[in-house]
Motif scaffolding. Structure first.
Motif, PDB file in Angstrom:
ATOM      1  N   THR A  44      39.529  25.980  41.937  1.00  0.00           N
ATOM      2  CA  THR A  44      40.058  27.205  41.331  1.00  0.00           C
ATOM      3  C   THR A  44      41.117  26.821  40.308  1.00  0.00           C
ATOM      4  O   THR A  44      41.945  25.956  40.584  1.00  0.00           O
ATOM      5  CB  THR A  44      40.705  28.075  42.428  1.00  0.00           C
ATOM      6  N   ALA A  45      41.103  27.447  39.141  1.00  0.00           N
ATOM      7  CA  ALA A  45      42.099  27.121  38.113  1.00  0.00           C
ATOM      8  C   ALA A  45      42.402  28.335  37.242  1.00  0.00           C
ATOM      9  O   ALA A  45      41.513  29.120  36.921  1.00  0.00           O
ATOM     10  CB  ALA A  45      41.609  25.971  37.237  1.00  0.00           C
ATOM     11  N   CYS A  61      43.652  22.483  32.322  1.00  0.00           N
ATOM     12  CA  CYS A  61      44.642  21.523  32.811  1.00  0.00           C
ATOM     13  C   CYS A  61      44.405  21.335  34.296  1.00  0.00           C
ATOM     14  O   CYS A  61      44.475  22.306  35.064  1.00  0.00           O
ATOM     15  CB  CYS A  61      46.055  22.040  32.577  1.00  0.00           C
ATOM     16  N   SER A  66      43.916  15.630  42.106  1.00  0.00           N
ATOM     17  CA  SER A  66      42.818  16.351  42.768  1.00  0.00           C
ATOM     18  C   SER A  66      41.523  15.545  42.675  1.00  0.00           C
ATOM     19  O   SER A  66      41.314  14.794  41.715  1.00  0.00           O
ATOM     20  CB  SER A  66      42.621  17.738  42.135  1.00  0.00           C
ATOM     21  N   ALA A  67      40.688  15.725  43.676  1.00  0.00           N
ATOM     22  CA  ALA A  67      39.385  15.050  43.668  1.00  0.00           C
ATOM     23  C   ALA A  67      38.562  15.540  42.480  1.00  0.00           C
ATOM     24  O   ALA A  67      37.805  14.776  41.866  1.00  0.00           O
ATOM     25  CB  ALA A  67      38.665  15.328  44.977  1.00  0.00           C
ATOM     26  N   ALA A  95      40.106  26.804  46.303  1.00  0.00           N
ATOM     27  CA  ALA A  95      41.493  26.301  46.256  1.00  0.00           C
ATOM     28  C   ALA A  95      41.884  25.708  47.605  1.00  0.00           C
ATOM     29  O   ALA A  95      43.023  25.293  47.789  1.00  0.00           O
ATOM     30  CB  ALA A  95      42.446  27.430  45.884  1.00  0.00           C
ATOM     31  N   SER A  96      40.952  25.675  48.542  1.00  0.00           N
ATOM     32  CA  SER A  96      41.292  25.237  49.899  1.00  0.00           C
ATOM     33  C   SER A  96      41.497  23.724  49.928  1.00  0.00           C
ATOM     34  O   SER A  96      41.066  23.007  49.017  1.00  0.00           O
ATOM     35  CB  SER A  96      40.182  25.624  50.870  1.00  0.00           C
ATOM     36  N   TRP A 101      33.471  19.450  49.635  1.00  0.00           N
ATOM     37  CA  TRP A 101      33.338  20.115  48.326  1.00  0.00           C
ATOM     38  C   TRP A 101      31.997  20.815  48.190  1.00  0.00           C
ATOM     39  O   TRP A 101      31.927  21.918  47.670  1.00  0.00           O
ATOM     40  CB  TRP A 101      33.561  19.095  47.195  1.00  0.00           C
ATOM     41  N   ARG A 104      31.927  24.273  49.520  1.00  0.00           N
ATOM     42  CA  ARG A 104      32.507  25.363  48.718  1.00  0.00           C
ATOM     43  C   ARG A 104      31.401  26.165  48.018  1.00  0.00           C
ATOM     44  O   ARG A 104      31.586  27.326  47.677  1.00  0.00           O
ATOM     45  CB  ARG A 104      33.472  24.795  47.670  1.00  0.00           C
ATOM     46  N   HIS A 140      49.261  16.214  35.181  1.00  0.00           N
ATOM     47  CA  HIS A 140      47.996  16.874  34.870  1.00  0.00           C
ATOM     48  C   HIS A 140      47.215  16.187  33.743  1.00  0.00           C
ATOM     49  O   HIS A 140      47.776  15.482  32.912  1.00  0.00           O
ATOM     50  CB  HIS A 140      48.232  18.347  34.512  1.00  0.00           C
ATOM     51  N   TYR A 162      45.538  36.590  38.284  1.00  0.00           N
ATOM     52  CA  TYR A 162      46.524  36.037  39.213  1.00  0.00           C
ATOM     53  C   TYR A 162      47.894  36.113  38.543  1.00  0.00           C
ATOM     54  O   TYR A 162      48.076  35.653  37.413  1.00  0.00           O
ATOM     55  CB  TYR A 162      46.171  34.581  39.531  1.00  0.00           C
TER      56      TYR A 162
HETATM   57  C1  LIG Z   1      45.196  31.033  41.645  1.00  0.00           C
HETATM   58  C2  LIG Z   1      45.148  29.520  41.612  1.00  0.00           C
HETATM   59  C3  LIG Z   1      45.174  28.864  40.408  1.00  0.00           C
HETATM   60  C4  LIG Z   1      45.120  27.465  40.337  1.00  0.00           C
HETATM   61  N1  LIG Z   1      45.118  26.860  39.115  1.00  0.00           N
HETATM   62  C5  LIG Z   1      45.018  25.508  39.038  1.00  0.00           C
HETATM   63  C6  LIG Z   1      44.938  24.868  37.778  1.00  0.00           C
HETATM   64  O1  LIG Z   1      44.949  25.498  36.717  1.00  0.00           O
HETATM   65  N2  LIG Z   1      44.832  23.498  37.767  1.00  0.00           N
HETATM   66  C7  LIG Z   1      44.819  22.742  38.925  1.00  0.00           C
HETATM   67  O2  LIG Z   1      44.743  21.514  38.850  1.00  0.00           O
HETATM   68  N3  LIG Z   1      44.887  23.340  40.144  1.00  0.00           N
HETATM   69  C8  LIG Z   1      44.970  24.695  40.225  1.00  0.00           C
HETATM   70  N4  LIG Z   1      45.017  25.305  41.453  1.00  0.00           N
HETATM   71  C9  LIG Z   1      45.002  24.472  42.665  1.00  0.00           C
HETATM   72  C10 LIG Z   1      43.599  23.963  43.034  1.00  0.00           C
HETATM   73  O3  LIG Z   1      42.646  24.999  43.078  1.00  0.00           O
HETATM   74  C11 LIG Z   1      43.654  23.288  44.421  1.00  0.00           C
HETATM   75  O4  LIG Z   1      44.655  22.308  44.436  1.00  0.00           O
HETATM   76  C12 LIG Z   1      42.333  22.692  44.831  1.00  0.00           C
HETATM   77  O5  LIG Z   1      42.380  22.473  46.238  1.00  0.00           O
HETATM   78  C13 LIG Z   1      42.045  21.341  44.187  1.00  0.00           C
HETATM   79  O6  LIG Z   1      40.809  20.898  44.718  1.00  0.00           O
HETATM   80  P1  LIG Z   1      40.442  19.359  45.009  1.00  0.00           P
HETATM   81  O7  LIG Z   1      41.709  18.586  45.256  1.00  0.00           O
HETATM   82  O8  LIG Z   1      39.633  19.473  46.239  1.00  0.00           O
HETATM   83  O9  LIG Z   1      39.697  18.915  43.837  1.00  0.00           O
HETATM   84  C14 LIG Z   1      45.063  26.700  41.539  1.00  0.00           C
HETATM   85  C15 LIG Z   1      45.038  27.369  42.770  1.00  0.00           C
HETATM   86  C16 LIG Z   1      45.065  28.763  42.811  1.00  0.00           C
HETATM   87  C17 LIG Z   1      45.008  29.459  44.148  1.00  0.00           C
END
Ligand SMILES: Cc1cc2nc3c(=O)[nH]c(=O)nc-3n(C[C@H](O)[C@H](O)[C@H](O)COP(=O)(O)O)c2cc1C
Length: 194
Positions: A44-45, A61, A66-67, A95-96, A101, A104, A140, A162
């Motif tokens: 989620t981003a 970004c 993150s994976a 975002a969990s 993966w 998801r 990032h 959001y």
């Molecule tokens: C509303 C929301 C927005 C987010 N935006 C970003 C973002 O723009 N970039 C980012 O790196 N993580 C963002 N995150 C966090 C990632 O979704 C979260 O860390 C995710 O678990 C990463 O997955 P991974 O480590 O399994 O790849 C956001 C989370 C939420 C809930």
């Protein structure tokens, strides 16, 4: 600029930085990609922006810890799926902290366009991209995607936003001068060049 000439970083409290950024309302997206073994990955981003229409380019970004970041950089391709309000549950799912993966993707109907990156059927819009450039800034990676294909959903589904640490929706002013908000205007028809 020579590194020695670089001014010292400003002393900005990270809690204040985050508080300010929480006031920057943003569309919620799922950024997805596919590994060489065919397994899917995504997060989620909200840090997604249009860059230029010529050549059609966007940026996102992603936290380098993150994976998903490592997988997207390795794949060289990704898709940005703009979520509808009704898909809020997917925002939580992607975002969990769980590392299943592929799990998801057990919710939602997933398609492919050109690059093979997963495209969500119910997304308001999906942008299928090839990485044009990547720049690391602090924690990032800024990834520029040259858009290879776009899927725009023909419906008046509402946008998932959001802000202030919560999910919500978009409402438009009924009239320019009015304080009254209308829940959702009909989308203009993109096929008519709107
Ligand atoms: C509303 C929301 C927005 C987010 N935006 C970003 C973002 O723009 N970039 C980012 O790196 N993580 C963002 N995150 C966090 C990632 O979704 C979260 O860390 C995710 O678990 C990463 O997955 P991974 O480590 O399994 O790849 C956001 C989370 C939420 C809930």
């Amino acid at each position: 600029m020579n590194l020695a000439d670089k001014p010292p970083a400003a002393q900005i409290d990270s809690a204040v930085f985050k508080a300010g950024m929480r006031r920057l309302a943003a569309a919620v997206c799922l950024i997805t990609s596919v590994r060489s073994d065919g397994s899917r990955i995504g997060l989620t981003a909200t840090a997604v922006s249009s860059v230029t229409a010529d050549p059609p380019t966007l940026l996102c970004c992603i936290n380098r810890g993150s994976a998903s970041h490592a997988a997207i950089r390795a794949a060289g391709v990704f898709a940005v799926n703009v979520l509808a309000l009704e898909d809020r549950i997917l925002a939580d799912r992607f975002a969990s902290q769980q590392t299943d993966w592929e799990g998801r993707f057990q919710q939602g109907l997933w398609l492919q366009l050109q690059t093979g990156s997963p495209v969500l059927e119910s997304a308001l819009a999906s942008f299928d991209c090839r990485i044009a450039q990547a720049v690391d800034v602090g924690t990032h990676g800024i990834i520029f995607g040259e858009i290879q294909a776009i899927r725009v959903r023909d419906s008046n589904a509402k946008s998932l936003l959001y802000a202030h640490g919560s999910y919500g929706g978009f409402a438009s002013y009924v009239h320019e001068q009015s304080a009254e908000l209308l829940w959702m205007p009909p989308w203009e028809d993109h096929r008519a060049g709107g």
